[in-house]
Design a protein around this motif. Sequence first.
Motif, PDB file in Angstrom:
ATOM      1  N   UNK A  53      11.447   8.290  -2.486  1.00 20.21           N
ATOM      2  CA  UNK A  53      10.125   7.717  -2.226  1.00 20.21           C
ATOM      3  C   UNK A  53       9.092   8.828  -2.113  1.00 20.21           C
ATOM      4  N   UNK A  54       7.842   8.438  -2.206  1.00 21.27           N
ATOM      5  CA  UNK A  54       6.751   9.399  -2.059  1.00 21.27           C
ATOM      6  C   UNK A  54       6.771   9.981  -0.651  1.00 21.27           C
ATOM      7  N   UNK A  55       6.696  11.304  -0.516  1.00 25.66           N
ATOM      8  CA  UNK A  55       6.680  11.893   0.828  1.00 25.66           C
ATOM      9  C   UNK A  55       5.345  11.633   1.529  1.00 25.66           C
ATOM     10  N   UNK A  56       5.405  11.556   2.833  1.00 23.90           N
ATOM     11  CA  UNK A  56       4.178  11.486   3.624  1.00 23.90           C
ATOM     12  C   UNK A  56       3.443  10.172   3.580  1.00 23.90           C
ATOM     13  N   UNK A  57       4.153   9.075   3.343  1.00 18.78           N
ATOM     14  CA  UNK A  57       3.477   7.778   3.330  1.00 18.78           C
ATOM     15  C   UNK A  57       2.907   7.504   4.728  1.00 18.78           C
ATOM     16  N   UNK A  58       1.580   7.339   4.850  1.00 13.53           N
ATOM     17  CA  UNK A  58       0.979   7.208   6.177  1.00 13.53           C
ATOM     18  C   UNK A  58       1.051   5.802   6.766  1.00 13.53           C
ATOM     19  N   UNK A  59       1.603   4.860   6.002  1.00 18.63           N
ATOM     20  CA  UNK A  59       1.574   3.462   6.434  1.00 18.63           C
ATOM     21  C   UNK A  59       2.957   3.018   6.900  1.00 18.63           C
ATOM     22  N   UNK A  60       3.038   2.579   8.142  1.00 13.59           N
ATOM     23  CA  UNK A  60       4.286   2.068   8.705  1.00 13.59           C
ATOM     24  C   UNK A  60       4.047   0.654   9.196  1.00 13.59           C
ATOM     25  N   UNK A  61       4.478  -0.347   8.415  1.00 17.24           N
ATOM     26  CA  UNK A  61       4.232  -1.740   8.802  1.00 17.24           C
ATOM     27  C   UNK A  61       4.833  -2.121  10.153  1.00 17.24           C
ATOM     28  N   UNK A  62       5.861  -1.400  10.605  1.00 17.08           N
ATOM     29  CA  UNK A  62       6.448  -1.740  11.908  1.00 17.08           C
ATOM     30  C   UNK A  62       5.545  -1.341  13.065  1.00 17.08           C
ATOM     31  N   UNK A  63       4.469  -0.626  12.799  1.00 15.03           N
ATOM     32  CA  UNK A  63       3.483  -0.301  13.835  1.00 15.03           C
ATOM     33  C   UNK A  63       2.461  -1.415  14.028  1.00 15.03           C
ATOM     34  N   UNK A  64       2.540  -2.447  13.196  1.00 14.87           N
ATOM     35  CA  UNK A  64       1.507  -3.489  13.199  1.00 14.87           C
ATOM     36  C   UNK A  64       1.472  -4.250  14.520  1.00 14.87           C
ATOM     37  N   UNK A  65       0.264  -4.576  14.953  1.00 14.81           N
ATOM     38  CA  UNK A  65       0.088  -5.321  16.201  1.00 14.81           C
ATOM     39  C   UNK A  65       0.052  -6.827  15.987  1.00 14.81           C
ATOM     40  N   UNK A  66      -0.088  -7.252  14.718  1.00 16.39           N
ATOM     41  CA  UNK A  66      -0.135  -8.681  14.386  1.00 16.39           C
ATOM     42  C   UNK A  66       0.585  -8.902  13.062  1.00 16.39           C
ATOM     43  N   UNK A  67       0.981 -10.139  12.766  1.00 17.79           N
ATOM     44  CA  UNK A  67       1.586 -10.406  11.460  1.00 17.79           C
ATOM     45  C   UNK A  67       0.662 -10.035  10.302  1.00 17.79           C
ATOM     46  N   UNK A  68      -0.618 -10.365  10.428  1.00 23.74           N
ATOM     47  CA  UNK A  68      -1.567 -10.036   9.366  1.00 23.74           C
ATOM     48  C   UNK A  68      -1.667  -8.545   9.129  1.00 23.74           C
ATOM     49  N   UNK A  69      -1.680  -7.776  10.195  1.00 22.82           N
ATOM     50  CA  UNK A  69      -1.731  -6.320  10.057  1.00 22.82           C
ATOM     51  C   UNK A  69      -0.459  -5.807   9.389  1.00 22.82           C
ATOM     52  N   UNK A  70       0.677  -6.427   9.705  1.00 22.62           N
ATOM     53  CA  UNK A  70       1.925  -6.031   9.071  1.00 22.62           C
ATOM     54  C   UNK A  70       1.881  -6.235   7.568  1.00 22.62           C
ATOM     55  N   UNK A  71       1.302  -7.348   7.139  1.00 23.04           N
ATOM     56  CA  UNK A  71       1.159  -7.621   5.709  1.00 23.04           C
ATOM     57  C   UNK A  71       0.246  -6.579   5.062  1.00 23.04           C
ATOM     58  N   UNK A  72      -0.896  -6.286   5.717  1.00 25.90           N
ATOM     59  CA  UNK A  72      -1.841  -5.314   5.157  1.00 25.90           C
ATOM     60  C   UNK A  72      -1.205  -3.938   5.029  1.00 25.90           C
ATOM     61  N   UNK A  73      -0.456  -3.528   6.045  1.00 27.27           N
ATOM     62  CA  UNK A  73       0.182  -2.219   5.997  1.00 27.27           C
ATOM     63  C   UNK A  73       1.300  -2.182   4.953  1.00 27.27           C
ATOM     64  N   UNK A  74       1.984  -3.309   4.758  1.00 25.55           N
ATOM     65  CA  UNK A  74       3.005  -3.369   3.713  1.00 25.55           C
ATOM     66  C   UNK A  74       2.376  -3.190   2.340  1.00 25.55           C
TER      67      UNK A  74
END
Length: 423
Positions: A53-74
């Motif tokens: 995978x690409x190194x240094x991906x800044x997005x971690x969906x498991x950090x999301x505070x809401x389901x919608x944020x999880x989708x956006x981060x994914x």
Amino acid sequence: MPLTPHTRPLTAADAAHLLRRTAFGGTQAQTRALTGRDAREVARERLAFTDAAAPGNPFDPTDAATPGAGVQLTRAAWLFELLYGPHPLRERLALAWSNHFVIGTDKVRNVPMLASYLALLRRHAATGDFTRFALEVAQSPAMLRYLDNAQNRRGKPNENFSRELLELFTTGIGHYTEDDVREGARALTGWTYEGGRGNKNYLEETRFVFRPAQHDAGRKTYLGHGGNLTGEDVVRLAATHPQTATFVARKLHRAFVRDTPDERAVAASAETWRRTNGNVRAVLEELLGSEVFYAPENRSAVIRSPVEFIVGAVRALGQPKLEPKQILNLAQTAGKMGQLLLQPDTVKGWDGGREWINDSTLLTRMQVAAALTLGPQAPQLAEPPSLLALLGSERPPLTAALDGLGPKQRTYLALISPEFQLA
């Protein structure tokens, strides 16, 4: 008859064409590195994926505070991989499969469920066993949730997944009956998942389960085969149906050859599919190394989707580092242009082709191009991209119009040109 192989060494224009179709585009150096190579050998190399995978991906969906944020981060995490990952063809195929085995984040909002679905698409991107791929998709919690098979039980069958398995995933319309849909739904009873239900459990892991008490174990007849058929049986029968080879091969030609495929070429790929028992890698290796793929009439014959436009622009620029906020915004902008990752318009996916282009989406493409080249947050480039990298030719028709312009203006006009909208 199989597709005729392309036997001449790749020219610079050939290499640029290959990169536009299989890597969203490439730099001058990447194009030159392929020039003079054998087409089939290059195709084989590009299909040799790892799980890197690409190194240094800044997005971690498991950090999301809401389901919608999880989708956006994914979405943002996937776009980052599309932009910077080491296997662009793997991601290009995962994008195509997401438009075949469709799920949507209007219903699927569990973060591990989405991660598992994307991992499945990558793992089988150039699968050697389409039947196994179809079975794993059918048993994925994301698909069970999206097409309601999690509610399919004896005495109360839900036909949604059974119908789409035939209509959209395997044989296509006209090669099955309503009885097949009903009998398939009976065979798929008891397939469900555990975990991740409800908005509060959007970070909870999910897994496929089979509940025998909810399964209809009676005799069934499906696509001409009878017996006490199980869910595995109907997926296998659908995936190995002779028409599935043609239906899926046509989609591969639409993705990699032209928006309106030559049916004789599709038939040749379908023959290879049947001969290799659904080996997608073999079909793609033949296709990407064929005369059909490199034929003049098949160049600039695929309209780039919004995601392909964005990723192609950034890769042609040499993959400059974008800020996380810029990538989040680009993921949303792709949606404004009609392609929100993991959210196709309907279960049949994005229509693509000419449907990507209208006055509004063209204006948004111009705005994206301006932001990447002329805007205050535009990435600083060590050197401007060449016309070969941008337009696939060392002396494209636009050359005279672009001569004399500054590097930024030249790059901007190339990105908004009709030539760049086509791959």
